[in-house]
Design an enzyme around this catalytic site. Structure first.
Site, PDB file in Angstrom:
ATOM      1  N   ARG A 178     -25.782-105.677   1.989  1.00  0.00           N
ATOM      2  CA  ARG A 178     -24.343-105.659   1.703  1.00  0.00           C
ATOM      3  C   ARG A 178     -23.531-106.421   2.737  1.00  0.00           C
ATOM      4  O   ARG A 178     -22.371-106.745   2.518  1.00  0.00           O
ATOM      5  CB  ARG A 178     -23.843-104.201   1.693  1.00  0.00           C
ATOM      6  N   ARG A 182     -23.126-115.421   8.133  1.00  0.00           N
ATOM      7  CA  ARG A 182     -22.599-116.736   7.753  1.00  0.00           C
ATOM      8  C   ARG A 182     -22.835-117.753   8.867  1.00  0.00           C
ATOM      9  O   ARG A 182     -22.456-117.502  10.007  1.00  0.00           O
ATOM     10  CB  ARG A 182     -21.094-116.638   7.501  1.00  0.00           C
ATOM     11  N   ARG A 256     -24.380 -89.034   1.941  1.00  0.00           N
ATOM     12  CA  ARG A 256     -23.752 -89.099   3.254  1.00  0.00           C
ATOM     13  C   ARG A 256     -22.268 -88.851   3.067  1.00  0.00           C
ATOM     14  O   ARG A 256     -21.692 -89.192   2.036  1.00  0.00           O
ATOM     15  CB  ARG A 256     -23.940 -90.491   3.856  1.00  0.00           C
ATOM     16  N   ARG A 287     -16.075 -96.417  13.487  1.00  0.00           N
ATOM     17  CA  ARG A 287     -14.952 -97.360  13.431  1.00  0.00           C
ATOM     18  C   ARG A 287     -13.629 -96.622  13.510  1.00  0.00           C
ATOM     19  O   ARG A 287     -13.568 -95.402  13.316  1.00  0.00           O
ATOM     20  CB  ARG A 287     -15.013 -98.215  12.165  1.00  0.00           C
ATOM     21  N   GLU A 310     -13.675 -92.683  12.454  1.00  0.00           N
ATOM     22  CA  GLU A 310     -14.633 -92.312  11.397  1.00  0.00           C
ATOM     23  C   GLU A 310     -15.979 -91.925  12.004  1.00  0.00           C
ATOM     24  O   GLU A 310     -16.557 -92.676  12.784  1.00  0.00           O
ATOM     25  CB  GLU A 310     -14.801 -93.487  10.434  1.00  0.00           C
ATOM     26  N   TYR A 358     -23.711 -96.024  -5.581  1.00  0.00           N
ATOM     27  CA  TYR A 358     -22.557 -96.481  -4.824  1.00  0.00           C
ATOM     28  C   TYR A 358     -21.825 -97.498  -5.682  1.00  0.00           C
ATOM     29  O   TYR A 358     -22.410 -98.498  -6.105  1.00  0.00           O
ATOM     30  CB  TYR A 358     -22.942 -97.121  -3.477  1.00  0.00           C
TER      31      TYR A 358
HETATM   32  P1  FAD Z   1     -14.135 -90.846  -7.569  1.00  0.00           P
HETATM   33  O1  FAD Z   1     -13.034 -91.697  -7.073  1.00  0.00           O
HETATM   34  O2  FAD Z   1     -14.931 -90.097  -6.575  1.00  0.00           O
HETATM   35  O3  FAD Z   1     -13.500 -89.802  -8.597  1.00  0.00           O
HETATM   36  C1  FAD Z   1     -14.199 -88.667  -9.081  1.00  0.00           C
HETATM   37  C2  FAD Z   1     -13.171 -87.570  -9.306  1.00  0.00           C
HETATM   38  O4  FAD Z   1     -13.837 -86.482 -10.007  1.00  0.00           O
HETATM   39  C3  FAD Z   1     -12.614 -86.986  -8.019  1.00  0.00           C
HETATM   40  O5  FAD Z   1     -11.210 -87.044  -8.037  1.00  0.00           O
HETATM   41  C4  FAD Z   1     -13.114 -85.533  -8.030  1.00  0.00           C
HETATM   42  O6  FAD Z   1     -12.188 -84.620  -7.462  1.00  0.00           O
HETATM   43  C5  FAD Z   1     -13.296 -85.271  -9.532  1.00  0.00           C
HETATM   44  N1  FAD Z   1     -14.240 -84.184  -9.812  1.00  0.00           N
HETATM   45  C6  FAD Z   1     -15.514 -84.069  -9.350  1.00  0.00           C
HETATM   46  N2  FAD Z   1     -16.048 -82.903  -9.801  1.00  0.00           N
HETATM   47  C7  FAD Z   1     -15.104 -82.287 -10.543  1.00  0.00           C
HETATM   48  C8  FAD Z   1     -15.051 -81.048 -11.247  1.00  0.00           C
HETATM   49  N3  FAD Z   1     -16.092 -80.194 -11.255  1.00  0.00           N
HETATM   50  N4  FAD Z   1     -13.912 -80.713 -11.900  1.00  0.00           N
HETATM   51  C9  FAD Z   1     -12.828 -81.543 -11.875  1.00  0.00           C
HETATM   52  N5  FAD Z   1     -12.818 -82.727 -11.202  1.00  0.00           N
HETATM   53  C10 FAD Z   1     -13.945 -83.099 -10.557  1.00  0.00           C
HETATM   54  N6  FAD Z   1     -14.425 -99.441  -2.951  1.00  0.00           N
HETATM   55  C11 FAD Z   1     -13.887-100.701  -2.863  1.00  0.00           C
HETATM   56  O7  FAD Z   1     -13.836-101.412  -3.868  1.00  0.00           O
HETATM   57  N7  FAD Z   1     -13.382-101.161  -1.670  1.00  0.00           N
HETATM   58  C12 FAD Z   1     -13.396-100.415  -0.532  1.00  0.00           C
HETATM   59  O8  FAD Z   1     -12.920-100.874   0.526  1.00  0.00           O
HETATM   60  C13 FAD Z   1     -13.964 -99.113  -0.598  1.00  0.00           C
HETATM   61  N8  FAD Z   1     -14.029 -98.334   0.508  1.00  0.00           N
HETATM   62  C14 FAD Z   1     -14.577 -97.095   0.433  1.00  0.00           C
HETATM   63  C15 FAD Z   1     -14.627 -96.301   1.571  1.00  0.00           C
HETATM   64  C16 FAD Z   1     -15.176 -95.030   1.521  1.00  0.00           C
HETATM   65  C17 FAD Z   1     -15.226 -94.188   2.772  1.00  0.00           C
HETATM   66  C18 FAD Z   1     -15.707 -94.544   0.297  1.00  0.00           C
HETATM   67  C19 FAD Z   1     -16.345 -93.178   0.230  1.00  0.00           C
HETATM   68  C20 FAD Z   1     -15.660 -95.316  -0.851  1.00  0.00           C
HETATM   69  C21 FAD Z   1     -15.113 -96.597  -0.804  1.00  0.00           C
HETATM   70  N9  FAD Z   1     -15.018 -97.392  -1.951  1.00  0.00           N
HETATM   71  C22 FAD Z   1     -14.474 -98.653  -1.859  1.00  0.00           C
HETATM   72  C23 FAD Z   1     -15.540 -96.911  -3.245  1.00  0.00           C
HETATM   73  C24 FAD Z   1     -14.486 -96.213  -4.137  1.00  0.00           C
HETATM   74  O9  FAD Z   1     -14.011 -95.053  -3.492  1.00  0.00           O
HETATM   75  C25 FAD Z   1     -15.177 -95.876  -5.473  1.00  0.00           C
HETATM   76  O10 FAD Z   1     -15.478 -97.073  -6.136  1.00  0.00           O
HETATM   77  C26 FAD Z   1     -14.357 -95.072  -6.443  1.00  0.00           C
HETATM   78  O11 FAD Z   1     -13.911 -93.908  -5.827  1.00  0.00           O
HETATM   79  C27 FAD Z   1     -15.206 -94.722  -7.650  1.00  0.00           C
HETATM   80  O12 FAD Z   1     -14.425 -94.076  -8.623  1.00  0.00           O
HETATM   81  P2  FAD Z   1     -15.029 -92.870  -9.477  1.00  0.00           P
HETATM   82  O13 FAD Z   1     -14.025 -92.585 -10.527  1.00  0.00           O
HETATM   83  O14 FAD Z   1     -16.403 -93.174  -9.896  1.00  0.00           O
HETATM   84  O15 FAD Z   1     -15.177 -91.650  -8.443  1.00  0.00           O
HETATM   85  N1  UDP Z   2     -23.472-102.622   9.715  1.00  0.00           N
HETATM   86  C1  UDP Z   2     -23.744-102.754  11.061  1.00  0.00           C
HETATM   87  N2  UDP Z   2     -22.736-103.080  11.917  1.00  0.00           N
HETATM   88  C2  UDP Z   2     -21.460-103.278  11.502  1.00  0.00           C
HETATM   89  C3  UDP Z   2     -21.181-103.147  10.115  1.00  0.00           C
HETATM   90  C4  UDP Z   2     -22.213-102.804   9.248  1.00  0.00           C
HETATM   91  O1  UDP Z   2     -24.870-102.539  11.480  1.00  0.00           O
HETATM   92  O2  UDP Z   2     -20.569-103.571  12.325  1.00  0.00           O
HETATM   93  C5  UDP Z   2     -24.604-102.283   8.810  1.00  0.00           C
HETATM   94  C6  UDP Z   2     -24.801-100.776   8.642  1.00  0.00           C
HETATM   95  O3  UDP Z   2     -26.182-100.533   8.515  1.00  0.00           O
HETATM   96  C7  UDP Z   2     -24.088-100.482   7.342  1.00  0.00           C
HETATM   97  C8  UDP Z   2     -24.382-101.743   6.534  1.00  0.00           C
HETATM   98  O4  UDP Z   2     -24.364-102.801   7.498  1.00  0.00           O
HETATM   99  O5  UDP Z   2     -24.595 -99.325   6.725  1.00  0.00           O
HETATM  100  C9  UDP Z   2     -23.397-102.023   5.415  1.00  0.00           C
HETATM  101  O6  UDP Z   2     -22.093-102.192   5.971  1.00  0.00           O
HETATM  102  P1  UDP Z   2     -20.777-101.906   5.136  1.00  0.00           P
HETATM  103  O7  UDP Z   2     -19.589-102.219   5.955  1.00  0.00           O
HETATM  104  O8  UDP Z   2     -20.923-102.522   3.786  1.00  0.00           O
HETATM  105  O9  UDP Z   2     -20.922-100.337   4.954  1.00  0.00           O
HETATM  106  P2  UDP Z   2     -19.913 -99.269   4.433  1.00  0.00           P
HETATM  107  O10 UDP Z   2     -18.899 -99.100   5.476  1.00  0.00           O
HETATM  108  O11 UDP Z   2     -19.341 -99.756   3.137  1.00  0.00           O
HETATM  109  O12 UDP Z   2     -20.815 -98.121   4.325  1.00  0.00           O
END
Ligand code: FAD
Ligand code: UDP
Length: 388
Positions: A178, A182, A256, A287, A310, A358
């Protein structure tokens, strides 16, 4: 609570569930109930204004929108304008700051001299030969193969150990796939054709998507408390955890989670950028997010900024599941649950929790658009049963 009058019940108001609800109401004129156990809509992509600082924060971690999909970009632009934000990440190693993902600037700074693309490739090739790695069998080998051992040890090993609490030799090579490397000075984190931040925030996107009067939103409602009230023939889109749906009868899938430690800092600018990674193992967090930098276009004259450190760890019962660990045992377990879904003609499992994958936001939207076209719409327009 009465579900008799609804054509469709959507469990979860993240991007997957909200996209299905919006399409069903708008394209087919269906009446849709959207239920979420949280007290806000939007799932993990939700954002809100922090009252103390006036800064928009992402309570579940920084979310940047990016995609290569023309279809998803066209769709989401109906509900928001995007800014021209381009995500750039830096990483602290020792006392110094470097550009991430690893690019020619990172390599030149690290070795203290100018590298051309050819020189950097030659350096990595020498490193590879020194480690005599063939087909990479794990994350460590894959990383050394693409950047060489010194860069791996500086920027990847410590960070990955902190993020996964697992030796990189035990992790699948795919995780590091992921993160691009570059041999140019391009320091953008994402390489997709479209990227930006929603001008009025993620909260506004969801509000717009859910504004159709045919959609009824029910917040703070857990599906498992009301499932007996949904008529058995009503189509349900379930975006909660698949193992929970089946009462964990085969065991729990591994996830996780992250803990965010929030602080309102007494300075207008804490770190000068939105995300700063910390590569070294002796710093406990991975981070620091500083949310005001996600919207440089917004006027800001505040004296305080809000940040979140985080920390990453395995999810226990009751934690928010964030990233599927997906060991081979997890995959087997997931397949056993999927086999059970064949007995559910009126339930579609979707989203990252429902399919144990994911998904970035654009992937969740793309999967929902496809699910709507191939499963939901045919069922209402031709009476075609679900093909699971
Ligand atoms: P979710 O957003 O998780 O929605 C599921 C919903 O179901 C939740 O609101 C939950 O409360 C509800 N639910 C679950 N069980 C029940 C139940 N029993 N009853 C009622 N409601 C329920 N994507 C990006 O494109 N760019 C990013 O920079 C990015 N950063 C991220 C950083 C983090 C830390 C994380 C964890 C994810 C990140 N993502 C990012 C991914 C993004 O969050 C997901 O793509 C998105 O949330 C997926 O949508 P979803 O609808 O599948 O799930
Ligand atoms: N990673 C790393 N150093 C960094 C950033 C990322 O080693 O500074 C590695 C780490 O193993 C991580 C993976 O690259 O799980 C993917 O990074 P990304 O930023 O996509 O992870 P996310 O934050 O979305 O979990």
């Amino acid at each position: 609570m009465n579900f008799d009058g609804f054509d469709l019940v959507v469990i979860g108001s993240g991007f997957f569930g909200t996209t299905i609800a919006e399409r069903a109401a708008r394209e087919l004129g269906l009446t849709v109930a959207v239920i979420d156990k949280r007290t806000h809509f939007g799932g993990n992509s939700y954002s809100e204004i922090n009252q103390e600082t006036g800064i928009e924060v992402h309570p579940y971690g920084t979310h940047i929108f990016h995609t290569n999909s023309e279809e998803v970009w066209t769709y989401i632009n109906k509900f928001t304008e995007f800014t021209d934000y381009r995500h750039r990440v830096f990483t602290v190693h020792g006392e110094r700051v470097f550009s991430m993902p690893i690019n020619l600037h990172t390599i030149s700074s690290f070795f203290g001299r100018h590298f051309t693309p050819d020189e950097a490739r030659a350096l990595v090739a020498r490193e590879m030969a020194a480690d005599s790695i063939g087909e990479p069998a794990n994350l460590e080998e894959k990383a050394i193969k693409s950047i060489g051992r010194p860069l791996y040890e500086a920027f990847i090993r410590g960070y990955t150990m902190k993020q996964w609490q697992t030796d990189p030799k035990q992790l699948p090579a795919s995780i590091i796939g992921r993160l691009p490397v570059r041999f140019t000075f391009d320091d953008r984190y994402f390489f997709d054709r479209y990227e930006g931040m929603p001008r009025d925030g993620y909260g506004a996107i969801f509000r717009n998507m859910l504004s159709n009067p045919k959609i009824s939103l029910m917040l703070g409602v857990d599906f498992f408390d009301i499932r007996h009230l949904i008529p058995s023939k009503t189509l349900v889109i379930y975006t909660g955890a698949i193992d929970r749906y089946y009462d964990y009868q085969f065991g729990e899938l591994g996830w996780r989670t992250v803990d965010l430690e929030w602080e309102v800092a007494n300075t207008p600018d804490f770190q000068g950028t939105s995300v700063m990674n910390y590569a070294d193992a002796d710093i406990p967090f991975t981070r620091i997010h500083e949310f005001r930098h996600l919207h440089p276009e917004r006027p800001f004259d505040g004296q305080k900024t809000i940040i979140a450190r985080e920390f990453s760890r395995f999810a226990k019962a009751g934690d928010e599941p964030y990233y599927p660990i997906a060991t081979p045992q997890d995959r087997d377990l997931y397949e056993r649950y999927v086999a059970l879904t064949a007995q559910e003609p009126n339930v579609i499992f979707g989203g990252r929790l429902g399919t144990y994958r994911y998904l970035d936001m654009h992937q969740a939207i793309g999967a929902a658009l496809k699910c709507f076209d191939t499963q939901v719409a045919p069922r209402f327009t031709t009476g075609k049963p679900l093909s699971i």
